[in-house]
Each structure stands twice: as structure tokens, then as C-alpha cells.
Design a protein around this motif. Structure first.
Motif, short mmCIF file in Angstrom:
data_model
loop_
_atom_site.label_atom_id
_atom_site.label_comp_id
_atom_site.label_asym_id
_atom_site.label_seq_id
_atom_site.Cartn_x
_atom_site.Cartn_y
_atom_site.Cartn_z
N ILE A 1 8.61 50.36 -53.32
CA ILE A 1 7.77 51.69 -53.30
C ILE A 1 6.29 51.60 -53.06
O ILE A 1 5.59 52.29 -52.21
N LEU A 2 5.41 50.65 -53.76
CA LEU A 2 4.33 50.51 -53.80
C LEU A 2 3.90 49.77 -52.33
O LEU A 2 2.98 50.31 -51.67
N GLY A 3 4.70 49.00 -51.64
CA GLY A 3 4.59 48.61 -50.33
C GLY A 3 4.63 49.64 -49.32
O GLY A 3 3.86 49.66 -48.33
N SER A 4 5.65 50.69 -49.61
CA SER A 4 5.68 51.80 -48.68
C SER A 4 4.61 52.63 -48.50
O SER A 4 4.17 53.06 -47.65
N VAL A 5 4.23 52.86 -50.01
CA VAL A 5 3.03 53.92 -49.95
C VAL A 5 1.82 53.21 -49.31
O VAL A 5 1.17 53.82 -48.64
N LYS A 6 1.61 51.98 -49.48
CA LYS A 6 0.47 51.42 -48.90
C LYS A 6 0.55 51.30 -47.51
O LYS A 6 -0.46 51.35 -46.71
N SER A 7 1.79 51.13 -46.79
CA SER A 7 1.88 51.11 -45.33
C SER A 7 1.73 52.60 -44.65
O SER A 7 1.65 52.81 -43.49
N LEU A 8 2.11 53.53 -45.81
CA LEU A 8 2.13 54.99 -45.13
C LEU A 8 0.87 55.84 -45.40
O LEU A 8 0.63 56.95 -44.73
N PHE A 9 0.06 55.56 -46.43
CA PHE A 9 -0.82 56.32 -46.84
C PHE A 9 -2.15 55.76 -47.13
O PHE A 9 -2.09 54.42 -46.94
N ASP A 10 -3.37 56.46 -47.39
CA ASP A 10 -4.62 56.06 -47.50
C ASP A 10 -4.82 55.14 -48.86
O ASP A 10 -3.92 55.19 -49.67
N GLU A 11 -6.11 54.41 -49.01
CA GLU A 11 -6.16 53.56 -50.22
C GLU A 11 -6.09 54.52 -51.34
O GLU A 11 -5.72 53.96 -52.35
N GLU A 12 -6.77 55.70 -51.47
CA GLU A 12 -6.78 56.61 -52.69
C GLU A 12 -5.54 56.68 -53.14
O GLU A 12 -5.02 56.63 -54.58
N LYS A 13 -4.42 57.19 -52.39
CA LYS A 13 -3.17 57.54 -52.71
C LYS A 13 -2.69 56.08 -53.18
O LYS A 13 -1.86 56.09 -54.27
N THR A 14 -2.76 54.97 -52.57
CA THR A 14 -2.33 53.98 -52.95
C THR A 14 -2.66 53.41 -54.40
O THR A 14 -1.75 53.02 -55.15
N MET A 15 -3.73 53.74 -54.68
CA MET A 15 -4.34 53.15 -55.84
C MET A 15 -3.78 53.99 -56.92
O MET A 15 -3.59 53.46 -58.10
N LEU A 16 -3.82 55.35 -56.72
CA LEU A 16 -3.23 56.15 -57.87
C LEU A 16 -1.71 55.67 -58.13
O LEU A 16 -1.17 55.60 -59.23
N ILE A 17 -0.90 55.43 -57.10
CA ILE A 17 0.63 54.86 -57.53
C ILE A 17 0.42 53.54 -58.12
O ILE A 17 1.15 53.36 -59.27
N ALA A 18 -0.34 52.61 -57.77
CA ALA A 18 -0.74 51.34 -58.24
C ALA A 18 -1.14 51.48 -59.79
O ALA A 18 -0.53 50.62 -60.64
N LYS A 19 -1.96 52.45 -60.11
CA LYS A 19 -2.49 52.65 -61.65
C LYS A 19 -1.43 53.07 -62.31
O LYS A 19 -1.31 52.99 -63.66
N ASN A 20 -0.32 53.92 -61.70
CA ASN A 20 0.83 54.43 -62.37
C ASN A 20 2.10 53.61 -62.39
O ASN A 20 3.12 54.30 -62.32
N THR A 21 2.29 52.60 -62.03
CA THR A 21 3.41 51.81 -61.70
C THR A 21 4.43 51.85 -63.19
O THR A 21 5.51 51.79 -63.21
N TRP A 22 3.46 51.88 -64.35
CA TRP A 22 4.33 51.88 -65.52
C TRP A 22 5.10 53.23 -65.64
O TRP A 22 6.14 53.20 -66.18
N ARG A 23 4.28 54.34 -65.31
CA ARG A 23 5.00 55.59 -65.19
C ARG A 23 6.12 55.70 -64.52
O ARG A 23 7.17 56.00 -64.65
N LEU A 24 6.25 54.70 -63.15
CA LEU A 24 7.28 54.86 -62.19
C LEU A 24 8.54 54.11 -63.14
O LEU A 24 9.55 54.24 -62.95
N LEU A 25 8.06 53.00 -63.62
CA LEU A 25 9.17 52.20 -64.41
C LEU A 25 9.85 53.19 -65.43
O LEU A 25 11.19 53.13 -65.75
N LEU A 26 8.73 53.66 -66.32
CA LEU A 26 9.39 54.52 -67.43
C LEU A 26 10.12 55.82 -67.02
O LEU A 26 11.18 56.06 -67.48
#
Length: 399
Positions: free
Chosen positions: A356-381
């Protein structure tokens, strides 16, 4: 007794999601209650009514028919390695059918049948649950298409949306499956649990994301992106050929991951055993998941074993866990089989976060990518809580 334990478990799941919420004041408890009721109705219908049981049998027979059709092509290539009336190696019997199943559903997509089904289900889900239309349609799409595929086809609308909605979409992706692998699941666990888990995961993902990441959507923003039709529709046989190649790549990738992760677990367990003979990855995760396994109403003598399967899924993937579970199924109680089987039916694991993080990085800008990267624990939870919720809801109806 298991009914009461499962009911308490559902409350605990909701409490954890609420405590970890980004904005507790915006939680719509009425919508969450409606979605929980919908989960209960779906489970009751599929497990406790003749119509529901007939529907499960019909869909299961349909997928088994797809597998039989695929085996004819596999037998043509592999001969005696793929007998039509006997056991075959895992790669042949479980992974190779993915090629035909992916192609079959791509044909349904090409002629507009699958998109029409997704639109109907998404529209009904949105009306029943009071959730935004886009999120409801996204949850419906990931039931059939998988996480990175749906992120790709909705990228234009997500790029124009608030970043919070991209976070919700990413969390929804943790609880999805893909129709291409359902036939493989059904050869390892009871097909009825596969088919029950799919809609429960979709509704459950909406529940958990509504608790973890609640927000209000205006009427102007409550729209669904419809891709523009190409002026020249793609050639049917070109689509079919690429679809089969995609299925083949998927089967090979899964096979590579299974071999690699199985070997990695063996190596890790060997190293851990140098410190203590009973120390292993499965046992470590079993200890972590033990309280939740208890809240799923698992037979006390089987709690540790079931926790190991859950940990194995998280560390590797659902295929490896199902493969380990399959020979043990006859030894499990009906309730335990139901809850662990439904728990395993999702892509929720560490590698999915990377996808998912790789898909977001390839599809969206840096701001959106950083948001998902910071919340990876919420994705897993989110993925874990959805799997627990699905298992516990099913456990209410099987004692």
C-alpha cells in the motif's frame, strides 16, 4: 459461554479503535451501530437461513467449477503432475488456477458485469450505513479487486480529496482480498467461511475506519469518481492475453513469497532455538495474540495453537497460515474452526503495508505519502481489528 465472550470481544475491539481515534468527537455512533447490525444480519442470513446456506453453496460450487475448468488447462500442460481426479502439488492445485480465475473476472469486467455489481452493492451499502458514497464504493471494490488496484483506479478523485480520506482508503485496503485467490482459499479452508468473511470484512473495515479516522463529508464532496470511457475500447483478446499473464505473474509471486517466507521462518526459528528450544516466531506472536484469541471464544486447550496461526499470517501471509491450519482443521471444534478461518481471510500482514505504501508513493505526492507513512501503525491496527471483529461476529452464531 462463547457467545458472551465474543460479545465482550466486540466491545473490546470497538474500545481499542475509539481510544486510538484521530478525532473522537466526530465519531458517528449511529452509523457504527447500523453497520454492526448489518454485519449481524448478514451473518445470520448466511449461516442460519436456508436461502443463505443455499447462496453459499451456489457460490462455492461456482468457484469449484472455475477450479475444475482451470485444472483442465493445467493438466494439458503438466500432464500427470496435475491429475484431474486426484491430489496434486500445492503450486499446481492452489496457485495455478489463479491464472484462469483472474482472466475470467477480467472478462466480466470487460463487459461491464463486475463493475455493475460493484456499483449496486456500493450504492446499497452507502444507504444502509450512512457512510460517504466514495468510501462505501471503495470498500465494495476492495472486496473484489485488491488494494493497489483500487487505489490506482480511484487516484484521480483521491488526489483532489482531503488527505484524511486517502488514509481511510489505505486502511480499507488492509482488509481486502482479491477474487483471483478465492479459489485457493476454498481449497484450504471451508468455502462458507471464505464467503462470509468477504462482506463482513467490507462492513467491518467501514466500522473500524469510522472509529479510527472519523470525519464529515459535505454533499458537494460526497461523489464517486467514474473513469471516462476510452474512445476506442481495448481489444478483447489483447485484454485476455494480458490478464492471463497477470494471473501467471501473481501465481509465481505468491509461490516465491511462500517459499521465501517459509524458509525465513525456519531460519528464524532455528536461530531463536539457540537461546531457548521453545522460542519461535509462532510462539512469540501466540503470546501477543493470546488475549484476543481468548475473546474470540476459542476452546481453551486450542488458544495457543490458534494464536500461532494468527501470528504466522501477520508475519507472512494468509496462504502460509491457511496451509498450516489445513491439516489441523479436523482437530478443532466447530466454533474454533469458524473464528480462525474467517480471521485469516484478508490481506492484513506486514507485506501488505509495504504494498500500500509503495502504491501511494507511486500514485500521489510527497505530502500524501508522508501521511500514510506516519500512520502505518494505524493501517496495521485497522486490519487486525477488522479481522478480530469479523471472527467475533461469526463466533456469535457458531457455538
Amino acid at each position: 459461554m462463547s457467545f458472551i465472550i465474543n460479545a465482550i470481544g466486540i466491545i473490546v475491539v470497538f474500545a481499542i479503535a475509539y481510544v486510538c481515534s484521530i478525532n473522537r468527537k466526530s465519531v458517528d455512533f449511529i452509523s457504527i451501530a447500523l453497520m454492526l447490525i448489518l454485519q449481524l444480519v448478514i451473518t445470520w442470513f448466511m449461516l442460519s437461513t436456508e436461502i443463505g446456506e443455499g447462496f453459499i453453496q451456489l457460490v462455492a460450487k461456482f468457484f469449484l467449477w472455475l477450479i475444475d475448468c482451470s485444472m483442465s488447462g493445467i493438466n494439458f500442460v503438466f500432464g500427470d503432475l496435475a491429475p484431474l481426479d486426484g491430489p496434486a502439488p500445492f503450486f499446481i492445485s492452489v496457485l495455478m488456477p489463479i491464472i484462469f480465475i483472474v482472466a475470467f473476472f477480467d472478462v466480466l469486467t470487460y463487459f461491464g458485469i463486475l463493475p455493475a455489481l460493484i456499483n449496486i452493492v456500493g450504492f446499497v451499502l452507502s444507504k444502509l450505513t450512512r457512510t460517504p458514497r466514495f468510501e462505501s464504493f471503495f470498500a465494495t471494490q476492495v472486496m473484489f479487486l485488491g488494494n493497489n488496484e483500487v487505489l490506482a483506479i480511484t487516484r484521480k478523485q483521491l488526489n483532489e480529496m482531503d488527505n484524511k480520506r486517502l488514509l481511510t482508503a489505505s486502511m480499507l485496503g488492509m482488509s481486502c482480498v482479491s477474487v483471483g485467490v478465492l479459489g485457493g482459499y476454498m481449497q484450504l479452508i471451508d468455502p462458507k467461511y471464505v464467503l462470509i468473511a468477504i462482506p463482513l470484512n467490507a462492513v467491518g473495515a467501514l466500522i473500524i475506519t469510522s472509529l479510527l479516522n472519523p470525519y464529515k463529508v459535505t454533499k458537494e464532496d460526497d461523489v464517486v469518481y467514474n473513469p471516462a470511457k476510452e474512445e476506442n475500447k481495448r481489444n478483447f483478446f489483447d485484454m485476455l492475453a494480458e490478464s492471463m499473464l497477470t494471473g501467471g505473474r501473481m501465481a509465481l509471486i505468491i509461490a516465491a513469497m511462500l517459499m521465501g517466507f517459509t524458509a525465513l521462518i525456519t531460519a528464524s526459528d532455528s536461530i531463536l532455538a539457540l537461546f531457548n528450544k521453545s522460542l519461535s516466531l509462532e510462539n512469540i506472536f501466540a503470546v501477543i495474540f493470546y488475549p484476543f484469541t481468548f475473546l474470540m471464544g476459542v476452546t481453551p486447550s486450542q488458544i495457543f495453537t490458534v494464536s500461532q496461526f494468527m501470528g504466522e499470517k501477520l508475519a507472512t501471509n494468509e496462504f502460509i497460515a491457511m496451509g498450516s491450519l489445513h491439516p489441523v482443521l479436523p482437530k478443532l471444534s466447530e466454533h474454533t474452526e469458524a473464528v480462525i478461518s474467517t480471521f485469516l481471510v484478508s490481506f492484513c500482514n506486514f507485506s501488505t503495508i509495504g504494498i500500500i505504501l509503495g502504491s501511494v508513493k507511486s500514485l500521489f505526492d510527497e505530502e500524501k505519502t508522508m501521511l500514510i507513512a506516519k500512520n502505518t501503525w494505524r493501517l496495521l491496527l485497522s486490519g487486525l481489528l477488522v479481522s478480530f471483529l469479523t471472527a467475533m461476529v461469526v463466533g456469535l452464531f457458531i457455538r
